[in-house]
Write a protein that holds these residues in place. Sequence first.
Motif, short mmCIF file in Angstrom:
data_model
loop_
_atom_site.label_atom_id
_atom_site.label_comp_id
_atom_site.label_asym_id
_atom_site.label_seq_id
_atom_site.Cartn_x
_atom_site.Cartn_y
_atom_site.Cartn_z
N THR A 41 0.80 -1.21 0.01
CA THR A 41 0.07 -0.02 0.11
C THR A 41 0.81 1.29 0.05
O THR A 41 2.22 1.36 0.40
CB THR A 41 -0.76 -0.03 1.12
OG1 THR A 41 -0.01 0.23 2.59
CG2 THR A 41 -1.76 -1.11 1.30
N THR A 42 0.06 2.28 -0.10
CA THR A 42 0.85 3.60 -0.30
C THR A 42 1.69 3.81 1.32
O THR A 42 2.59 4.42 1.37
CB THR A 42 0.14 4.75 -0.53
OG1 THR A 42 -0.21 4.81 -1.90
CG2 THR A 42 0.47 6.16 -0.13
N SER A 43 0.71 3.53 2.21
CA SER A 43 1.32 3.45 3.62
C SER A 43 2.50 2.93 3.76
O SER A 43 3.45 3.47 4.43
CB SER A 43 0.24 3.05 4.66
OG SER A 43 -1.25 3.61 4.68
N CYS A 174 -11.84 3.00 3.88
CA CYS A 174 -10.69 3.57 4.15
C CYS A 174 -9.64 3.28 2.82
O CYS A 174 -8.60 2.62 2.91
CB CYS A 174 -9.76 2.76 5.22
SG CYS A 174 -11.09 2.97 6.87
N GLY A 176 -8.34 5.36 0.46
CA GLY A 176 -7.47 6.28 0.23
C GLY A 176 -7.80 6.89 -1.33
O GLY A 176 -8.88 6.99 -1.48
N ARG A 273 -0.61 9.56 -2.49
CA ARG A 273 -1.17 9.99 -1.26
C ARG A 273 -2.71 10.47 -1.60
O ARG A 273 -2.80 10.95 -2.81
CB ARG A 273 -0.59 11.20 -0.93
CG ARG A 273 1.02 11.09 -0.48
CD ARG A 273 1.70 12.24 0.08
NE ARG A 273 3.22 12.13 -0.01
CZ ARG A 273 3.95 12.75 -0.78
NH1 ARG A 273 3.55 13.34 -1.98
NH2 ARG A 273 5.42 12.58 -0.60
N PRO A 274 -3.61 10.37 -1.02
CA PRO A 274 -4.99 10.54 -1.40
C PRO A 274 -5.38 11.96 -1.09
O PRO A 274 -5.66 12.35 -0.09
CB PRO A 274 -5.69 9.73 -0.27
CG PRO A 274 -4.91 9.42 0.93
CD PRO A 274 -3.61 9.56 0.24
N TYR A 295 -11.53 8.91 4.46
CA TYR A 295 -10.35 9.16 3.27
C TYR A 295 -10.17 10.68 3.24
O TYR A 295 -10.83 11.13 3.67
CB TYR A 295 -10.57 8.07 2.16
CG TYR A 295 -11.92 8.86 1.34
CD1 TYR A 295 -11.79 9.91 0.55
CD2 TYR A 295 -13.08 8.19 1.63
CE1 TYR A 295 -12.93 10.29 -0.02
CE2 TYR A 295 -14.25 8.81 0.86
CZ TYR A 295 -14.20 9.67 0.06
OH TYR A 295 -15.13 10.09 -0.42
N HIS A 297 -6.79 11.90 3.43
CA HIS A 297 -5.73 12.36 4.56
C HIS A 297 -4.56 12.96 3.88
O HIS A 297 -3.82 13.53 4.43
CB HIS A 297 -5.44 11.32 5.36
CG HIS A 297 -6.65 10.63 6.03
ND1 HIS A 297 -7.35 9.59 5.51
CD2 HIS A 297 -7.33 10.83 7.39
CE1 HIS A 297 -8.29 9.31 6.17
NE2 HIS A 297 -8.24 9.90 7.27
N GLY A 301 -1.51 10.73 6.52
CA GLY A 301 -2.59 9.52 7.23
C GLY A 301 -2.02 9.10 8.42
O GLY A 301 -2.86 8.66 9.17
#
Length: 322
Positions: A41-43, A174, A176, A273-274, A295, A297, A301
């Motif tokens: 994930t992006t995280s 959630c 994103g 990033r969202p 979503y 963030h 996040g």
Amino acid sequence: MAANGTVLVIGAGVIGLSTAVILAESGVPVRVRTDEPPADTTSAVAGAIWGPALLQPADRVRRWVADTYRALVELAADDTSGVHLATGRMAARVDLGDQLPPEALLLPDLRRCTPDELPAGFRSGYRATLPLIDMPRYLEHLTGRLLAAGGELLISPVSSLADAAAEADRIVNCTGVGAHELVGDPGVRPVRGQHVLVRNPGISEYFVEVGAGPEFTSYVPHGDRVVLGGVAGEHDWSRAPDRDDSAAVLRRCAQVEPLLAGAEVLGETVGLRPGRDAVRLETERFGGATVVHDYGHSGCGVSLSWGCAAEAAGLVLGRPVR
């Protein structure tokens, strides 16, 4: 079909996993569905460091950020969490003045940088001890907590809210940047971030450039590696590393910290990033189900995660949690 009473969380980034952990540890049956594992994930490719989030809605954002700071400080006492506290600098090429975000009051050792602590080209800055988060380890920690509390994690894309509503009558969205398609939200836009990972040459402090544009300087140490940034490319959906971006990141970071010049490059990572004009954290009814949207963030996040997760969990349960 989810068991009766199971809450379905869509997305396994830091927002989705934090929400699922709170629900599961509150004794609620939880199923997480995601189109990619947490590690993809992006995280997972974030820096990542706690800091003020200059987003809307401002009053709620400040509360979410403060709640998350307290949670991360607690987690830093757990060696397995991937969170640790480190001192470093937040600096700008302009005068930041004395007007600081209210969240800065949470930092007991915050102080202005002395002139000799500022790199060439920077006019002002602050030093403080902040939570730094090694995201691959942290996402493993969250996943472990979710599973230990009886939650499920399925690599199973959700094609639509109708698909989700057919499975569960309580849903937390959630996703994103994926919310752009899942719920047809045109306000969600990708903000492309690219990092360079290098072997740590002996750095223990972080550095973050604030108030910059789409290209800025940051480095965050996580044990034997350092995450170098950064890039913020609006409306760019590409997840392929750009050689020129990486070269520029390496150059800017080495100008601030000479130890990084010639550091062994371990890899490059890209995440979307969202971006959104305001974080969306609200409830709606859809197809007979209660859907809590969480979503938008942007690049904050991690800094908003526990505060938003607690509020989202409370909305889906109809009662406060944590």
